[in-house]
Design an enzyme around this catalytic site. Structure first.
Site, PDB file in Angstrom:
ATOM      1  N   SER A 102       0.842  -1.182   0.000  1.00 30.68           N
ATOM      2  CA  SER A 102       0.000   0.000   0.000  1.00 30.68           C
ATOM      3  C   SER A 102       0.889   1.247   0.000  1.00 30.68           C
ATOM      4  O   SER A 102       1.717   1.412  -0.880  1.00 30.68           O
ATOM      5  CB  SER A 102      -0.949  -0.044   1.206  1.00 30.68           C
ATOM      6  OG  SER A 102      -2.003   0.879   1.041  1.00 30.68           O
ATOM      7  N   LYS A 154     -22.085  17.377   7.460  1.00 27.98           N
ATOM      8  CA  LYS A 154     -20.960  17.486   8.395  1.00 27.98           C
ATOM      9  C   LYS A 154     -20.835  16.294   9.334  1.00 27.98           C
ATOM     10  O   LYS A 154     -19.807  16.130   9.983  1.00 27.98           O
ATOM     11  CB  LYS A 154     -21.091  18.776   9.229  1.00 27.98           C
ATOM     12  CG  LYS A 154     -20.743  20.036   8.470  1.00 27.98           C
ATOM     13  CD  LYS A 154     -19.293  20.029   8.021  1.00 27.98           C
ATOM     14  CE  LYS A 154     -18.349  20.151   9.201  1.00 27.98           C
ATOM     15  NZ  LYS A 154     -16.937  20.225   8.761  1.00 27.98           N
TER      16      LYS A 154
END
Length: 285
Positions: A102, A154
């Site tokens: 990764s 949010k």
């Protein structure tokens, strides 16, 4: 300067010893980190990287051992290495230890050549996001959660609220963009060395022996052997480390950390350590 002075000497007097600076980029890649939780980030590695490129040497050797982490910090470290390699006209040789997966592999491709042990783990070219959900926990323990936002998105993926399909789709769209950036970087750096394999960019990982067949690494080998073969038996390896002051190291003339600082770091460190442990465990380490 040392190399220039060496050239001015008679051939019989010239030193034949080559010193190669070595950087160790080991650990998970996270934007934070500190005394209690060291990790790889641009902030924690920039000084060592720049110090290594300041050496009068034909190449820079980088030892990579990382299961990944932050894609942003991985790319920032990659870019700093490549920028200095071009600026200083230095060859970068990367040596994989246990794993370069990764984000760890993103750093590894900063090398002009990548070497690894046959049993090293490489690849995992993908993007992952993991968390926990506790939508029923607060009800069971009698706590009411109150979240007030300005902006309807949010509080997306709040772990104490049921997961919404549209929130997951938004997250996956972000992951696809990050994944595309990663794929483009691998293709740019590895080019025609890469084999046309359908699994290459699916997040799978392999031993370096298989990685060599796929074009993820250039050769199998260890740092000391490769460098001595390439630059001569007298080649010396110089490990580059970050400077640590005497007072900073031992905390003389007063502690650097208060009791609340230590307690807070220890508390947050439990979760961080679990996350890091999970990253390493994916590769059997």
């Amino acid at each position: 300067m040392k190399r220039l002075f060496n050239r001015l000497l008679p051939k019989s007097w010239r030193s034949t010893v080559v010193t190669i600076p070595v950087i160790r980029l080991h650990g998970t890649i996270l934007p934070g980190g500190g005394q209690f939780r060291p990790s790889l980030s641009l902030a924690s590695t920039a000084g060592v990287i720049e110090k290594a490129f300041g050496f009068d040497a034909p190449a820079i050797a980088i030892s990579v051992n990382s299961p990944g982490g932050s894609p942003v910090q991985s790319r920032l470290i990659f870019k700093r290495i490549r920028d200095l390699a071009v600026e200083k006209n230095k060859k970068v040789l990367v040596f994989v230890e246990d794993v370069a997966a990764s984000g760890g592999y993103m750093i590894a491709i900063a090398g002009d050549e990548i070497f690894a042990d046959p049993s090293s783990i490489v690849g995992s070219i993908g993007v992952v996001s993991a968390s926990f959900g506790f939508p029923e926990l607060l009800k069971k323990i009698g706590i009411e959660r109150r979240v007030h936002t300005a902006g309807q998105n949010k509080a997306v993926l709040d772990p104490f609220k049921p997961e919404k399909k549209e929130d997951v789709e938004r997250l996956k769209a972000l992951q696809l963009e990050v994944h595309e950036t990663f794929i483009d970087l691998v293709k740019e750096r590895r080019g025609t060395k890469l084999k046309d394999d359908p699994d290459l960019f699916t997040g799978l990982f392999w031993t370096a022996k298989k990685g060599l067949e796929l074009g993820l690494v250039d050769a199998l080998g260890d740092m000391r052997s490769v460098l001595k073969t390439r630059f001569g038996e007298k080649t010396q390896l110089k490990l580059i480390t970050a400077p640590r002051g005497l007072f900073g190291r031992f905390g003389l003339f007063g502690s650097r950390f208060s009791a609340p600082d230590i307690a807070a770091a220890a508390a947050s460190g439990i979760i961080d350590a679990a996350e890091e442990r999970a990253l390493w465990a994916r590769f059997g380490l």
